[in-house]
Design an enzyme around this catalytic site. Sequence first.
Site, PDB file in Angstrom:
ATOM      1  N   SER A 111       0.850  -1.197   0.000  1.00 51.48           N
ATOM      2  CA  SER A 111       0.000   0.000   0.000  1.00 51.48           C
ATOM      3  C   SER A 111       0.888   1.251   0.000  1.00 51.48           C
ATOM      4  CB  SER A 111      -0.868  -0.024   1.252  1.00 51.48           C
ATOM      5  OG  SER A 111      -1.345   1.263   1.553  1.00 51.48           O
ATOM      6  N   SER A 112       0.350   2.356  -0.487  1.00 52.11           N
ATOM      7  CA  SER A 112       1.141   3.586  -0.568  1.00 52.11           C
ATOM      8  C   SER A 112       1.517   4.142   0.801  1.00 52.11           C
ATOM      9  CB  SER A 112       0.383   4.654  -1.370  1.00 52.11           C
ATOM     10  OG  SER A 112      -0.853   4.930  -0.769  1.00 52.11           O
ATOM     11  N   CYS A 113       0.922   3.619   1.879  1.00 47.99           N
ATOM     12  CA  CYS A 113       1.270   4.122   3.219  1.00 47.99           C
ATOM     13  C   CYS A 113       2.638   3.632   3.687  1.00 47.99           C
ATOM     14  CB  CYS A 113       0.194   3.767   4.233  1.00 47.99           C
ATOM     15  SG  CYS A 113       0.115   2.008   4.541  1.00 47.99           S
ATOM     16  N   TYR A 140       0.432  -0.843  10.202  1.00 49.11           N
ATOM     17  CA  TYR A 140       0.106  -1.490   8.926  1.00 49.11           C
ATOM     18  C   TYR A 140       1.261  -1.294   7.941  1.00 49.11           C
ATOM     19  CZ  TYR A 140      -2.837  -2.064   4.668  1.00 49.11           C
ATOM     20  OH  TYR A 140      -3.384  -2.442   3.475  1.00 49.11           O
ATOM     21  N   LYS A 144       3.528  -4.040   5.931  1.00 48.56           N
ATOM     22  CA  LYS A 144       3.619  -4.066   4.462  1.00 48.56           C
ATOM     23  C   LYS A 144       5.078  -3.926   3.990  1.00 48.56           C
ATOM     24  CE  LYS A 144      -0.640  -4.742   3.378  1.00 48.56           C
ATOM     25  NZ  LYS A 144      -1.013  -5.966   2.648  1.00 48.56           N
ATOM     26  N   THR A 168      -2.245   2.581  -4.683  1.00 52.69           N
ATOM     27  CA  THR A 168      -2.726   3.775  -3.994  1.00 52.69           C
ATOM     28  C   THR A 168      -4.086   3.459  -3.347  1.00 52.69           C
ATOM     29  OG1 THR A 168      -3.210   6.102  -4.276  1.00 52.69           O
ATOM     30  CG2 THR A 168      -3.912   4.644  -6.067  1.00 52.69           C
ATOM     31  N   LEU A 170      -7.695   2.570  -3.059  1.00 55.53           N
ATOM     32  CA  LEU A 170      -8.555   1.892  -4.044  1.00 55.53           C
ATOM     33  C   LEU A 170     -10.019   2.039  -3.657  1.00 55.53           C
ATOM     34  CD1 LEU A 170      -6.461  -1.397  -4.238  1.00 55.53           C
ATOM     35  CD2 LEU A 170      -6.350   0.571  -5.793  1.00 55.53           C
ATOM     36  N   HIS A 183     -12.578   3.052   4.308  1.00 53.78           N
ATOM     37  CA  HIS A 183     -11.797   4.149   3.733  1.00 53.78           C
ATOM     38  C   HIS A 183     -12.739   5.302   3.376  1.00 53.78           C
ATOM     39  CE1 HIS A 183      -8.989   0.729   2.948  1.00 53.78           C
ATOM     40  NE2 HIS A 183      -8.120   1.632   3.337  1.00 53.78           N
TER      41      HIS A 183
HETATM   42  N1  LIG Z   1      -8.581  -1.032  -0.174  1.00 54.29           N
HETATM   43  C1  LIG Z   1      -7.601  -0.179  -0.470  1.00 54.29           C
HETATM   44  O1  LIG Z   1      -7.818   1.035  -0.589  1.00 54.29           O
HETATM   45  C2  LIG Z   1      -6.201  -0.698  -0.705  1.00 54.29           C
HETATM   46  C3  LIG Z   1      -5.220   0.255  -1.055  1.00 54.29           C
HETATM   47  C4  LIG Z   1      -3.930  -0.162  -1.266  1.00 54.29           C
HETATM   48  C5  LIG Z   1      -3.607  -1.506  -1.125  1.00 54.29           C
HETATM   49  N2  LIG Z   1      -4.563  -2.401  -0.796  1.00 54.29           N
HETATM   50  C6  LIG Z   1      -4.129  -3.803  -0.584  1.00 54.29           C
HETATM   51  O2  LIG Z   1      -4.902  -4.720  -1.314  1.00 54.29           O
HETATM   52  C7  LIG Z   1      -5.032  -5.931  -0.564  1.00 54.29           C
HETATM   53  C8  LIG Z   1      -6.503  -6.306  -0.468  1.00 54.29           C
HETATM   54  O3  LIG Z   1      -7.226  -5.240   0.114  1.00 54.29           O
HETATM   55  P1  LIG Z   1      -8.825  -5.175   0.042  1.00 54.29           P
HETATM   56  O4  LIG Z   1      -9.195  -3.747  -0.002  1.00 54.29           O
HETATM   57  O5  LIG Z   1      -9.321  -6.104  -0.993  1.00 54.29           O
HETATM   58  O6  LIG Z   1      -9.210  -5.731   1.488  1.00 54.29           O
HETATM   59  P2  LIG Z   1     -10.516  -6.545   1.920  1.00 54.29           P
HETATM   60  O7  LIG Z   1     -11.651  -6.205   1.031  1.00 54.29           O
HETATM   61  O8  LIG Z   1     -10.653  -6.335   3.389  1.00 54.29           O
HETATM   62  O9  LIG Z   1     -10.120  -8.060   1.629  1.00 54.29           O
HETATM   63  C9  LIG Z   1      -9.168  -8.724   2.418  1.00 54.29           C
HETATM   64  C10 LIG Z   1      -9.340 -10.229   2.205  1.00 54.29           C
HETATM   65  O10 LIG Z   1      -8.409 -10.899   3.081  1.00 54.29           O
HETATM   66  C11 LIG Z   1      -9.067 -11.953   3.698  1.00 54.29           C
HETATM   67  N3  LIG Z   1      -8.485 -12.261   4.999  1.00 54.29           N
HETATM   68  C12 LIG Z   1      -8.129 -11.374   5.966  1.00 54.29           C
HETATM   69  N4  LIG Z   1      -7.644 -12.033   7.040  1.00 54.29           N
HETATM   70  C13 LIG Z   1      -7.697 -13.356   6.727  1.00 54.29           C
HETATM   71  C14 LIG Z   1      -7.345 -14.530   7.428  1.00 54.29           C
HETATM   72  N5  LIG Z   1      -6.823 -14.491   8.652  1.00 54.29           N
HETATM   73  N6  LIG Z   1      -7.543 -15.719   6.817  1.00 54.29           N
HETATM   74  C15 LIG Z   1      -8.081 -15.789   5.577  1.00 54.29           C
HETATM   75  N7  LIG Z   1      -8.422 -14.702   4.852  1.00 54.29           N
HETATM   76  C16 LIG Z   1      -8.234 -13.496   5.437  1.00 54.29           C
HETATM   77  C17 LIG Z   1     -10.501 -11.483   3.874  1.00 54.29           C
HETATM   78  O11 LIG Z   1     -11.323 -12.601   4.054  1.00 54.29           O
HETATM   79  P3  LIG Z   1     -12.882 -12.480   4.455  1.00 54.29           P
HETATM   80  O12 LIG Z   1     -13.570 -12.015   3.233  1.00 54.29           O
HETATM   81  O13 LIG Z   1     -13.236 -13.858   4.841  1.00 54.29           O
HETATM   82  O14 LIG Z   1     -12.923 -11.486   5.573  1.00 54.29           O
HETATM   83  C18 LIG Z   1     -10.711 -10.761   2.555  1.00 54.29           C
HETATM   84  O15 LIG Z   1     -11.109 -11.656   1.556  1.00 54.29           O
HETATM   85  C19 LIG Z   1      -4.362  -5.689   0.790  1.00 54.29           C
HETATM   86  O16 LIG Z   1      -3.078  -6.233   0.787  1.00 54.29           O
HETATM   87  C20 LIG Z   1      -4.262  -4.195   0.866  1.00 54.29           C
HETATM   88  O17 LIG Z   1      -3.121  -3.781   1.572  1.00 54.29           O
HETATM   89  C21 LIG Z   1      -5.856  -2.041  -0.576  1.00 54.29           C
HETATM   90  C1  LIG Z   2      -5.020   2.883   1.610  1.00 56.98           C
HETATM   91  C2  LIG Z   2      -5.179   3.045   3.094  1.00 56.98           C
HETATM   92  O1  LIG Z   2      -5.174   4.370   3.458  1.00 56.98           O
HETATM   93  C3  LIG Z   2      -5.369   4.650   4.828  1.00 56.98           C
HETATM   94  O2  LIG Z   2      -4.984   5.947   5.031  1.00 56.98           O
HETATM   95  P1  LIG Z   2      -5.837   7.150   4.533  1.00 56.98           P
HETATM   96  O3  LIG Z   2      -5.602   7.405   3.086  1.00 56.98           O
HETATM   97  O4  LIG Z   2      -5.542   8.293   5.433  1.00 56.98           O
HETATM   98  O5  LIG Z   2      -7.308   6.560   4.831  1.00 56.98           O
HETATM   99  P2  LIG Z   2      -8.805   6.970   4.624  1.00 56.98           P
HETATM  100  O6  LIG Z   2      -9.540   6.355   5.775  1.00 56.98           O
HETATM  101  O7  LIG Z   2      -9.278   6.623   3.273  1.00 56.98           O
HETATM  102  O8  LIG Z   2      -8.872   8.557   4.809  1.00 56.98           O
HETATM  103  C4  LIG Z   2      -8.373   9.437   3.857  1.00 56.98           C
HETATM  104  C5  LIG Z   2      -8.667  10.868   4.264  1.00 56.98           C
HETATM  105  O9  LIG Z   2     -10.088  11.093   4.176  1.00 56.98           O
HETATM  106  C6  LIG Z   2     -10.536  11.729   5.353  1.00 56.98           C
HETATM  107  N1  LIG Z   2     -11.961  11.441   5.571  1.00 56.98           N
HETATM  108  C7  LIG Z   2     -12.961  12.353   5.494  1.00 56.98           C
HETATM  109  N2  LIG Z   2     -14.130  11.794   5.789  1.00 56.98           N
HETATM  110  C8  LIG Z   2     -13.885  10.499   6.043  1.00 56.98           C
HETATM  111  C9  LIG Z   2     -14.729   9.405   6.409  1.00 56.98           C
HETATM  112  O10 LIG Z   2     -15.937   9.539   6.578  1.00 56.98           O
HETATM  113  N3  LIG Z   2     -14.128   8.189   6.552  1.00 56.98           N
HETATM  114  C10 LIG Z   2     -12.774   8.008   6.367  1.00 56.98           C
HETATM  115  N4  LIG Z   2     -12.271   6.784   6.513  1.00 56.98           N
HETATM  116  N5  LIG Z   2     -11.955   9.043   6.054  1.00 56.98           N
HETATM  117  C11 LIG Z   2     -12.509  10.261   5.891  1.00 56.98           C
HETATM  118  C12 LIG Z   2      -9.598  11.201   6.432  1.00 56.98           C
HETATM  119  O11 LIG Z   2      -9.628  12.032   7.590  1.00 56.98           O
HETATM  120  C13 LIG Z   2      -8.265  11.256   5.688  1.00 56.98           C
HETATM  121  O12 LIG Z   2      -7.762  12.581   5.683  1.00 56.98           O
HETATM  122  C14 LIG Z   2      -4.462   3.900   5.748  1.00 56.98           C
HETATM  123  O13 LIG Z   2      -4.871   4.094   7.092  1.00 56.98           O
HETATM  124  C15 LIG Z   2      -4.316   2.515   5.395  1.00 56.98           C
HETATM  125  O14 LIG Z   2      -3.200   2.027   6.071  1.00 56.98           O
HETATM  126  C16 LIG Z   2      -4.154   2.288   3.893  1.00 56.98           C
HETATM  127  O15 LIG Z   2      -2.864   2.642   3.476  1.00 56.98           O
END
Ligand SMILES: NC(=O)c1ccc[n+]([C@@H]2O[C@H](COP(=O)([O-])OP(=O)(O)OC[C@H]3O[C@@H](n4cnc5c(N)ncnc54)[C@H](OP(=O)(O)O)[C@@H]3O)[C@@H](O)[C@H]2O)c1
Ligand SMILES: C[C@@H]1O[C@H](OP(=O)(O)OP(=O)(O)OC[C@H]2O[C@@H](n3cnc4c(=O)[nH]c(N)nc43)[C@H](O)[C@@H]2O)[C@@H](O)[C@H](O)[C@@H]1O
Length: 321
Positions: A111-113, A140, A144, A168, A170, A183
Amino acid sequence: MAAYSLAGKRVWVAGHRGMVGSALVRRLAREGCEVLTASRADADLKNQAQTSAWVERNRPDAVFLAAAKVGGIMANDTYPADFLYDNLMIEANIIEASFRVGVEKLLFLGSSCIYPKFAPQPIVEDALLTGPLEPTNEWYAIAKIAGIKLAQAYRKQHGADFISAMPTNLYGPGDNFDLNSSHVMPALIRKAHEAKLAGAASITIWGTGTPRREFLHVDDCADACVHLMKVYSDTVHVNVGSGEDVTIRELAELVCKVVGFSGDIVCDTSKPDGTPRKLMSADKLRGLGWKPSIALEAGIRDAYTAFLNANYAERVLGPAH
Ligand SMILES: NC(=O)c1ccc[n+]([C@@H]2O[C@H](COP(=O)([O-])OP(=O)(O)OC[C@H]3O[C@@H](n4cnc5c(N)ncnc54)[C@H](OP(=O)(O)O)[C@@H]3O)[C@@H](O)[C@H]2O)c1
Ligand SMILES: C[C@@H]1O[C@H](OP(=O)(O)OP(=O)(O)OC[C@H]2O[C@@H](n3cnc4c(=O)[nH]c(N)nc43)[C@H](O)[C@@H]2O)[C@@H](O)[C@H](O)[C@@H]1O
């Protein structure tokens, strides 16, 4: 090096029920491969014995490591132990088990963090480990970074073809719409939708609205990951982004426009902003021949449609559908 072909291969998508994992499953339907999936009942991926037994039984040729403990800024800040421990265990178990059975290729999703809070923008891959992390998600981020280092170490010590992609922020179908753990994108879609239905005067966003974030539709992310799996085979991780960012207030305005909510946007400054900006350089991925195809407004429209459909399914069919 010759491109890696997924055709005819056994491809494990770890985390297939998640937002990224399910997008990968959709995308891989075009690759002529056999997609393998493990349910939680098959293996808790935090458990080494269960993970390695499942991998031994199923013998994947290639692995997309999209299983992780994932959440927004508040979840990361509230559950640091879970975000560090779960992610360390999942990635270590899958990478070690994959090496043991001779997996040909593995892509780890970070992840970008991972980058320093005040990294120069746009952030190049080499900025890793050059400064302190953003405190709300350092747990986190450390996990990563360990995942990237695991992939690099298995390549260095064992010659394993394990690579890493750093997406970034998603969004898209399959997102988490729980307001405490989500998010920002799904939170804003839900807030604007519910405010529209209630005839509310405003929605409240967290923080000052001034932080900038880069967004990528999850189908673009899945496409980029499949592309990298085929063409990339090197040590350094690759940024996966759109190359453009917006302020959170601008994002809120765009979401309100798509949803059709015309009230005010109010800032709750008691909530954290997190990192001020994390726009990643897209140069490396562009140089490898990939660019995104889903523009932000069209992507939000798609995510809103998916939110409406998921809500409908939940109401009509019940939570277990
Ligand atoms: N979402 C974003 O904005 C974002 C941004 C950057 C990178 N990524 C990366 O993309 C990847 C996937 O993210 P996502 O957004 O798709 O997350 P997600 O929707 O929460 O999906 C995570 C998946 O992991 C599975 N999982 C978690 N713990 C597990 C365990 N102990 N045993 C088996 N399965 C487990 C979950 O299973 P269940 O369905 O059974 O809970 C789920 O299918 C991560 O590596 C994340 O860092 C995501
Ligand atoms: C992709 C993920 O990004 C995450 O950082 P990060 O972008 O700040 O995560 P987000 O939760 O998407 O928040 C992004 C920005 O949106 C603002 N924000 C405004 N309103 C809201 C709201 O209602 N909900 C949420 N959630 N935010 C909100 C939040 O304060 C922050 O400045 C990391 O904590 C993870 O580790 C991961 O890397």
